[in-house]
Design a protein around this motif. Structure first.
Motif, short mmCIF file in Angstrom:
data_model
loop_
_atom_site.label_atom_id
_atom_site.label_comp_id
_atom_site.label_asym_id
_atom_site.label_seq_id
_atom_site.Cartn_x
_atom_site.Cartn_y
_atom_site.Cartn_z
N LEU A 130 36.12 38.08 49.24
CA LEU A 130 35.92 38.49 47.95
C LEU A 130 37.15 39.14 47.41
N ARG A 131 37.85 39.93 48.10
CA ARG A 131 38.87 40.72 47.37
C ARG A 131 40.17 39.80 47.24
N ARG A 132 40.27 38.80 48.34
CA ARG A 132 41.26 37.97 48.13
C ARG A 132 41.06 36.82 46.56
N ALA A 133 39.66 36.66 46.39
CA ALA A 133 39.24 35.94 45.02
C ALA A 133 39.83 36.97 43.90
N ASP A 134 39.48 38.03 43.93
CA ASP A 134 39.87 38.97 42.95
C ASP A 134 41.37 39.29 42.79
#
Length: 103
Positions: A98-102
């Motif tokens: 999720l953090r990578r996607a953000d």
């Protein structure tokens, strides 16, 4: 960047598991089946702190309730993210994705 309605980041940003647990207590309360606050546990990993409730085993012949979530506090900026009630390793991997996607 925060989403509207997202929880405020933890400030100051926790640097230890004890600090993360203290910060989580005012923002993350899980009730056990009797309606009492469940004990919280912290798993520290490279980019954050996963906080999850430790629930007692369900009575024999019954199933544990489904649902729930874990809280993650980011080490870099104190951002709070909620992830599904997966086993800790799976919840941490989901958080990382999720953090990578953000970014």
């Amino acid at each position: 960047m925060s989403q509207p309605g997202a929880p405020e980041p933890v400030q100051p940003v926790p640097t230890t598991a004890d600090e993360a647990l203290a910060a989580a207590r005012s923002r993350f309360e899980v009730l056990d089946t009797a309606g009492n606050p469940a004990p919280l546990h912290v798993v520290e990993f490279d980019t954050g702190f996963l906080i999850h409730a430790v629930m007692p085993p369900p009575p024999p012949g019954t199933q544990a309730p489904l649902g729930g979530s874990h809280m993650v506090i980011a080490k870099d900026d104190g951002a709070i993210t909620y992830v599904p009630n997966f086993p800790p390793d799976s919840a941490i991997e989901l958080y990382r994705s999720l953090r990578r996607a953000d970014s």
